[in-house]
Every structure is written in C-alpha cells, then in structure tokens.
Write a protein that holds these residues in place. Sequence first.
Motif, PDB file in Angstrom:
ATOM      1  N   SER A  10       0.722  -0.962  -0.307  1.00  0.00           N
ATOM      2  CA  SER A  10       0.219  -0.023   0.286  1.00  0.00           C
ATOM      3  C   SER A  10       1.045   0.864   0.110  1.00  0.00           C
ATOM      4  O   SER A  10       0.400   2.224  -1.035  1.00  0.00           O
ATOM      5  N   LEU A  11       1.982   1.167   0.772  1.00  0.00           N
ATOM      6  CA  LEU A  11       3.007   2.327   0.676  1.00  0.00           C
ATOM      7  C   LEU A  11       3.777   2.476  -0.853  1.00  0.00           C
ATOM      8  O   LEU A  11       3.606   3.366  -0.934  1.00  0.00           O
ATOM      9  N   VAL A  12       3.646   1.599  -1.636  1.00  0.00           N
ATOM     10  CA  VAL A  12       4.469   1.391  -2.800  1.00  0.00           C
ATOM     11  C   VAL A  12       3.167   2.047  -3.617  1.00  0.00           C
ATOM     12  O   VAL A  12       3.241   3.335  -4.598  1.00  0.00           O
ATOM     13  N   ILE A  13       2.247   1.764  -3.404  1.00  0.00           N
ATOM     14  CA  ILE A  13       0.764   2.088  -4.596  1.00  0.00           C
ATOM     15  C   ILE A  13       0.587   3.641  -4.087  1.00  0.00           C
ATOM     16  O   ILE A  13      -0.136   4.539  -4.960  1.00  0.00           O
ATOM     17  N   GLY A  14       0.489   3.789  -2.507  1.00  0.00           N
ATOM     18  CA  GLY A  14       0.035   5.133  -2.461  1.00  0.00           C
ATOM     19  C   GLY A  14       0.918   6.662  -2.872  1.00  0.00           C
ATOM     20  O   GLY A  14       1.334   7.491  -2.858  1.00  0.00           O
ATOM     21  N   ALA A  15       2.222   6.155  -2.758  1.00  0.00           N
ATOM     22  CA  ALA A  15       3.113   6.767  -3.752  1.00  0.00           C
ATOM     23  C   ALA A  15       3.055   7.356  -5.498  1.00  0.00           C
ATOM     24  O   ALA A  15       3.138   8.198  -5.517  1.00  0.00           O
ATOM     25  N   VAL A  16       2.534   6.229  -6.161  1.00  0.00           N
ATOM     26  CA  VAL A  16       2.074   6.600  -6.877  1.00  0.00           C
ATOM     27  C   VAL A  16       1.589   7.781  -7.454  1.00  0.00           C
ATOM     28  O   VAL A  16       2.605   8.669  -8.424  1.00  0.00           O
ATOM     29  N   PRO A  17       0.284   7.767  -7.335  1.00  0.00           N
ATOM     30  CA  PRO A  17      -0.142   9.825  -7.561  1.00  0.00           C
ATOM     31  C   PRO A  17       0.516  10.564  -7.145  1.00  0.00           C
ATOM     32  O   PRO A  17       0.266  11.538  -7.037  1.00  0.00           O
ATOM     33  N   LEU A  18       1.603  10.761  -6.004  1.00  0.00           N
ATOM     34  CA  LEU A  18       2.348  11.713  -5.097  1.00  0.00           C
ATOM     35  C   LEU A  18       3.036  12.404  -6.762  1.00  0.00           C
ATOM     36  O   LEU A  18       4.104  12.880  -6.253  1.00  0.00           O
ATOM     37  N   LEU A  19       3.065  11.219  -7.296  1.00  0.00           N
ATOM     38  CA  LEU A  19       4.306  11.766  -8.663  1.00  0.00           C
ATOM     39  C   LEU A  19       4.001  13.329  -9.834  1.00  0.00           C
ATOM     40  O   LEU A  19       4.634  13.723  -9.824  1.00  0.00           O
TER      41      LEU A  19
END
Length: 318
Positions: free
Chosen positions: A206-215
């Motif tokens: 979930s941390l990996v997936i949550g970082a994607v929209p942060l780009l």
Amino acid sequence: MASRGGSEKGLSPLLAKMLLVLLFVIWSNSFTAIKHLRTIFPPMELVLARFLPVSVFCLVYLLVSGERRRESAALLKNAWLKLAGLGLFGVVGYNYFLYVGQSEIKPGAAALLTTLAPIFTLLLAVPLLKERVPVRRTLGILIAFAGLYIVVAWGRVGLGRVTGIANADIRYALITALAPLSWAIYTIIGKDLVKRYSAVTVTYLSLVIGAVPLLAAWGPHFPATVATMGWTYWAALAYLSIFCTIIGFWIWIMALEALPATSVASFVYLNPPLAALFGWMLFDEEITAMFIAGSAVVLFGLYLAQRPEMEANSRKNR
C-alpha cells in the motif's frame, strides 16, 4: 491465506514494549521534522519527498523474496481497489492533512489531534462494520471531544505569535483532524485484508501504491529544492523516511506479533505528551495549563472509549 515469513524471530513481550516506547519517542518528534521541512516544501511535495524513497525500499523488499512476490501478486489481482483505497487515505490523505495543519499549530497539538484516530475508527465501525458501541465507549468519545475543544479554544495551539484563539487556528486544527479521519478510513478498508494476507505485505504494498499518485506533486522546482537542501533538511527528511516510516513500521509489526493488538495500540497515548515535551525542550514552546488540562481530558476520554474493548481482548488473549 498468506502466511508470515517464518525466518523472522519474534520479540519477547518485554523487548516489544521497550521498542514501542522507543518508537513513540521517534514518532513524537516527527511533527518537529515536518514543521522544519514545510519551510521549503509545499505539503504535497513534502509527502512526495518522504514517501518516494520509502516506496523504493518497500518495492525492493517485496521483490527480493519469492514468497512476498507471490503474495503481492495475489493482492494486486484480488484486492487492487482496496489497495488503492489504502494508498489514497493512508499515504496521500493522512499526510497531506497532517502537513498542512502542522504548518500552523504546535507539534504537541498536532500529536494530540492524531490520537483521534481511534475515535474516528469507532464512529465508522458502527455503520460500516455493524459493531455495537457500549455506553462507556460513547461517553469516552464525548469526553475526548470536549477535551479537544479545550485544547483548541484555550490551549494556544496556533503560532507562537498568537496569544488567543483565532479563526485561522480553528481552521488548521480541523484540517489536522482530517489526518486521523483518513487513517481511520485506512483502518476500516484494510481490516479485511490483514486477516487474509500478511500485515507486512499489505502495509508495504500500500505504501508503494500510495506513492504513485504523489508523482503528480513533482513540480518544476522540486528537483532544485531537493538538490539545494541544507544538512538540517536532509536530516529531517531522513528521519521521516528511515526512522519514522521504515524502522517505525518494522517495530510496529514486530510488536504486533509479540503482544495483543490492544496492548500495542495503548502506546499511542504516549505521543501527545512526548511531542509537547520535546517541543518545550527543543523550541521553548509554551505548555499552558489549559493545554495540559485539555490533553488530560482527551486522554481520559480515549481511555474510556478503548477500555471495554481492551478488557475483552485481554480476556480473549489469556
């Protein structure tokens, strides 16, 4: 159902408790690091700066083990929507509201507001999970909110130059309160997943997936800001990424293997007094009598709200 890796040695209950105390010494200082970094980063760029290296570490951690790769693939196939929700609320929502609010209120007040997560979880669990709420727990919720009002209205939670309560202080206190609400939603969504899959895999994926929209927060000045940061900013960022997130999550998960979940959760109440203490020690921030009184009322309300569940789970784990 996925099983936990058998190569990791569990902690003794005493060592787990000692590490939890250390963990909340670490986490209580995260509010100070956030406030320092907010002087050079907008809220979402700060979230990106923190979680981008964390996501790289988590991705590598999940890929180096064949068992974790298989479990991650199963999670993505069977529960991708829930994982997206976990990333949205647990990474983007929680940290955005916390960082925005933290820019205008004291670290101790921010730490106190984040302890509302158990209350919001209870409120959401009633309609969504159909859980019954004892009268004592309801009373605890009301007392905790009364204590929160004391802190916001008379505890001087705003900037140091503010001597009384103002509309800006209330606004940023409420914005900060949306952080534990996001974490409560994260908890409700993830409740089913952690029953079927290992907590480490669910958390790190979930941390990996949550970082994607942060780009999307990668602005034109972001690389230059990172490249020109002084050592104090690098230290604060490393503290958030390494100690508060990577090491902090490891301590939390390992402690959950050694202790009942309710026992681990009770350590959350160390956060507000420790954050206020370090704010006073490091930045000479004022700790008013009303702040202390309001904090005590909030913690007492949280204790009442959690006590029935803690007693029941304690009997169950004997």
